[in-house]
Design a protein around this motif. Structure first.
Motif, PDB file in Angstrom:
ATOM      1  N   ALA A 108      -0.842   3.189 -13.433  1.00  0.00           N
ATOM      2  CA  ALA A 108      -1.053   4.656 -13.979  1.00  0.00           C
ATOM      3  C   ALA A 108       0.153   4.066 -14.419  1.00  0.00           C
ATOM      4  CB  ALA A 108      -1.192   5.820 -13.336  1.00  0.00           C
ATOM      5  N   TRP A 109       1.940   4.023 -13.911  1.00  0.00           N
ATOM      6  CA  TRP A 109       2.933   4.099 -14.990  1.00  0.00           C
ATOM      7  C   TRP A 109       2.882   3.367 -15.898  1.00  0.00           C
ATOM      8  CZ3 TRP A 109       7.211   7.464 -13.973  1.00  0.00           C
ATOM      9  CH2 TRP A 109       6.923   8.581 -12.851  1.00  0.00           C
ATOM     10  N   MET A 110       2.049   2.142 -15.916  1.00  0.00           N
ATOM     11  CA  MET A 110       2.631   0.930 -16.746  1.00  0.00           C
ATOM     12  C   MET A 110       1.367   1.403 -17.884  1.00  0.00           C
ATOM     13  SD  MET A 110       0.803  -2.929 -16.404  1.00  0.00           S
ATOM     14  CE  MET A 110       1.899  -3.256 -15.597  1.00  0.00           C
ATOM     15  N   GLU A 111       0.173   2.268 -17.822  1.00  0.00           N
ATOM     16  CA  GLU A 111      -0.326   2.615 -18.863  1.00  0.00           C
ATOM     17  C   GLU A 111       0.524   3.836 -19.997  1.00  0.00           C
ATOM     18  OE1 GLU A 111      -3.861   3.325 -21.295  1.00  0.00           O
ATOM     19  OE2 GLU A 111      -3.382   1.867 -19.739  1.00  0.00           O
ATOM     20  N   ALA A 112       0.667   4.392 -19.085  1.00  0.00           N
ATOM     21  CA  ALA A 112       1.729   5.986 -19.570  1.00  0.00           C
ATOM     22  C   ALA A 112       2.679   4.871 -20.837  1.00  0.00           C
ATOM     23  CB  ALA A 112       2.358   6.507 -18.152  1.00  0.00           C
ATOM     24  N   ALA A 113       3.347   4.113 -20.037  1.00  0.00           N
ATOM     25  CA  ALA A 113       4.518   3.458 -21.096  1.00  0.00           C
ATOM     26  C   ALA A 113       3.549   2.817 -22.152  1.00  0.00           C
ATOM     27  CB  ALA A 113       5.653   2.387 -20.088  1.00  0.00           C
ATOM     28  N   LEU A 131       0.784  -1.401  -0.387  1.00  0.00           N
ATOM     29  CA  LEU A 131      -0.077   0.149   0.556  1.00  0.00           C
ATOM     30  C   LEU A 131       0.872   1.117   0.037  1.00  0.00           C
ATOM     31  CD1 LEU A 131      -2.703  -1.606   2.845  1.00  0.00           C
ATOM     32  CD2 LEU A 131      -2.931  -0.489   0.155  1.00  0.00           C
ATOM     33  N   MET A 132       1.974   1.343   1.140  1.00  0.00           N
ATOM     34  CA  MET A 132       2.876   2.154   0.913  1.00  0.00           C
ATOM     35  C   MET A 132       3.544   2.708  -0.718  1.00  0.00           C
ATOM     36  SD  MET A 132       4.640   1.112   4.556  1.00  0.00           S
ATOM     37  CE  MET A 132       5.827   2.969   3.728  1.00  0.00           C
ATOM     38  N   ALA A 133       4.093   1.463  -1.114  1.00  0.00           N
ATOM     39  CA  ALA A 133       4.496   1.486  -2.541  1.00  0.00           C
ATOM     40  C   ALA A 133       4.192   2.460  -3.550  1.00  0.00           C
ATOM     41  CB  ALA A 133       5.338   0.371  -2.881  1.00  0.00           C
ATOM     42  N   ASP A 134       2.566   1.979  -3.478  1.00  0.00           N
ATOM     43  CA  ASP A 134       1.520   2.083  -4.452  1.00  0.00           C
ATOM     44  C   ASP A 134       1.826   3.805  -4.267  1.00  0.00           C
ATOM     45  OD1 ASP A 134       0.090   1.457  -7.325  1.00  0.00           O
ATOM     46  OD2 ASP A 134      -1.713   2.695  -5.916  1.00  0.00           O
ATOM     47  N   ALA A 135       0.962   4.186  -3.340  1.00  0.00           N
ATOM     48  CA  ALA A 135       0.565   5.711  -2.533  1.00  0.00           C
ATOM     49  C   ALA A 135       1.683   6.846  -2.368  1.00  0.00           C
ATOM     50  CB  ALA A 135       0.274   5.291  -1.288  1.00  0.00           C
ATOM     51  N   ALA A 136       2.366   6.108  -2.175  1.00  0.00           N
ATOM     52  CA  ALA A 136       4.470   7.148  -2.561  1.00  0.00           C
ATOM     53  C   ALA A 136       4.899   7.276  -3.580  1.00  0.00           C
ATOM     54  CB  ALA A 136       5.232   6.662  -1.539  1.00  0.00           C
ATOM     55  N   LEU A 137       4.864   6.435  -4.514  1.00  0.00           N
ATOM     56  CA  LEU A 137       5.247   6.573  -5.879  1.00  0.00           C
ATOM     57  C   LEU A 137       4.930   7.898  -6.464  1.00  0.00           C
ATOM     58  CD1 LEU A 137       6.840   5.614  -7.769  1.00  0.00           C
ATOM     59  CD2 LEU A 137       4.967   4.178  -9.319  1.00  0.00           C
ATOM     60  N   GLY A 138       3.469   7.770  -6.291  1.00  0.00           N
ATOM     61  CA  GLY A 138       3.116   9.585  -6.865  1.00  0.00           C
ATOM     62  C   GLY A 138       3.127   9.331  -8.665  1.00  0.00           C
ATOM     63  N   SER A 186       0.209  -3.686  -9.495  1.00  0.00           N
ATOM     64  CA  SER A 186      -1.380  -4.154  -9.532  1.00  0.00           C
ATOM     65  C   SER A 186      -2.068  -2.821  -8.458  1.00  0.00           C
ATOM     66  CB  SER A 186      -1.554  -5.174  -8.511  1.00  0.00           C
ATOM     67  OG  SER A 186      -1.387  -5.216  -6.975  1.00  0.00           O
ATOM     68  N   GLY A 187      -1.246  -2.160  -8.081  1.00  0.00           N
ATOM     69  CA  GLY A 187      -2.184  -0.861  -7.334  1.00  0.00           C
ATOM     70  C   GLY A 187      -2.341   0.081  -8.391  1.00  0.00           C
ATOM     71  N   PRO A 188      -3.225   1.286  -8.194  1.00  0.00           N
ATOM     72  CA  PRO A 188      -3.352   2.057  -9.247  1.00  0.00           C
ATOM     73  C   PRO A 188      -2.755   3.041  -9.494  1.00  0.00           C
ATOM     74  CG  PRO A 188      -4.747   2.484  -7.116  1.00  0.00           C
ATOM     75  CD  PRO A 188      -4.143   1.623  -6.775  1.00  0.00           C
ATOM     76  N   THR A 189      -2.127   3.500  -8.765  1.00  0.00           N
ATOM     77  CA  THR A 189      -0.546   4.396  -9.346  1.00  0.00           C
ATOM     78  C   THR A 189       0.835   3.555  -9.824  1.00  0.00           C
ATOM     79  OG1 THR A 189      -1.233   5.816  -7.419  1.00  0.00           O
ATOM     80  CG2 THR A 189       1.034   5.850  -8.866  1.00  0.00           C
ATOM     81  N   GLN A 190       0.937   2.658  -9.480  1.00  0.00           N
ATOM     82  CA  GLN A 190       1.957   1.724 -10.169  1.00  0.00           C
ATOM     83  C   GLN A 190       1.329   1.297 -11.884  1.00  0.00           C
ATOM     84  OE1 GLN A 190       2.126  -1.641  -7.634  1.00  0.00           O
ATOM     85  NE2 GLN A 190       3.961  -0.824  -6.571  1.00  0.00           N
TER      86      GLN A 190
END
Length: 252
Positions: free
Chosen positions: A133-138, A79-86, A127-131
């Motif tokens: 989002a980065w996948m979607e960008a690439a 949870l922390m990793a996904d939230a803190a990535l931005g 698997s998190g929404p922020t991660q």
């Protein structure tokens, strides 16, 4: 029964899906508060400082009360990793190479702000929404190529892994250097010391490396950030060279 009923509890929390309402007074604690407290501790004390007792103490609650909002310490780290990535920046471009280069540098900048992210154990794919989002960008950048899905995922994983390793290695080397010693001076001293130890008869190519001008090249007053940027860019361009070859094969 809805499709949400089949989503495991950890993923429900990761995506902040609504939980069934409970009768009684509203809870004073929620998953967002727990994550925010844990991230604050990691920013201050590093990942080693994130323990459930420490998080509970910072929130003024008991350790057992955290389990109403997270399933385990491992889940908290996820949870922390996904939230803190931005969130990723807007990388709209018609040039796949420029896009992936910017994506890599942007991810590196995010990890440099919080180096502890590179030490979060990777137990599962993003698997998190922020991660995602980065996948979607690439994937959006690579959608302009003829790469198939397997190669797109491979490129994404390769660049992400390179970014994580680069940031972690740089952080560890910085921590290991003598106080006040810059990267240029450390590399020069390393090269000079190894040049005396590595014998050409035993390690001919490595001996040639240490006797070359490589470790003498950067002036001692070159900022560490400049050297680190150049080192990172070199490795990233080598990866992108390989991607370019694969794209050419896909186009032919």
């Amino acid at each position: 029964m809805t499709s949400e009923d089949f989503v495991p509890a950890p993923l429900r929390r990761l995506w902040r899906m609504s939980e069934p309402s409970r009768l009684g007074r509203p809870a004073a604690l929620d998953v967002n508060l727990v994550i925010a407290a844990a991230v604050e501790i990691a920013d201050r004390d590093g990942l080693g400082g994130v323990t459930l007792p420490n998080v509970a103490k910072s929130l003024g609650v008991t350790g057992m009360s955290l389990y109403r909002h997270i399933g385990s310490k491992d889940e908290l780290l996820t949870l922390m990793a996904d939230a803190a990535l931005g969130a990723p920046p807007d990388l709209s471009t018609d040039d796949w190479r420029e896009g992936l280069r910017s994506w890599g540098f942007a991810q590196r900048a995010a990890l440099q702000r919080r180096p502890w992210l590179t030490r979060v154990p990777t137990a599962a794919p993003p698997s998190g929404p922020t991660q995602i989002a980065w996948m979607e960008a690439a994937l959006t950048i690579m959608s302009r190529t003829r790469l198939d899905w397997a190669h797109k995922v491979g490129v994404l994983s390769l660049i992400s892994g390179y970014v994580v390793q680069s940031v972690r290695q740089h952080s560890e080397l910085t921590e290991g250097r003598a106080e006040g010693q810059g990267q240029a001076d450390a590399e020069r001293d390393y090269g000079r010391a190894l040049a005396r130890l590595v014998q050409p008869e035993r390690f001919p190519e490595t001996a040639r490396l240490f006797s070359s001008a490589l470790f003498e090249a950067p002036p001692s007053d070159t900022p560490d950030a400049t050297i680190a940027d150049a080192d990172f860019a070199l490795g990233l361009e080598l990866i992108l060279d390989g991607v370019a070859v694969r794209i050419q094969h896909s186009d032919s």
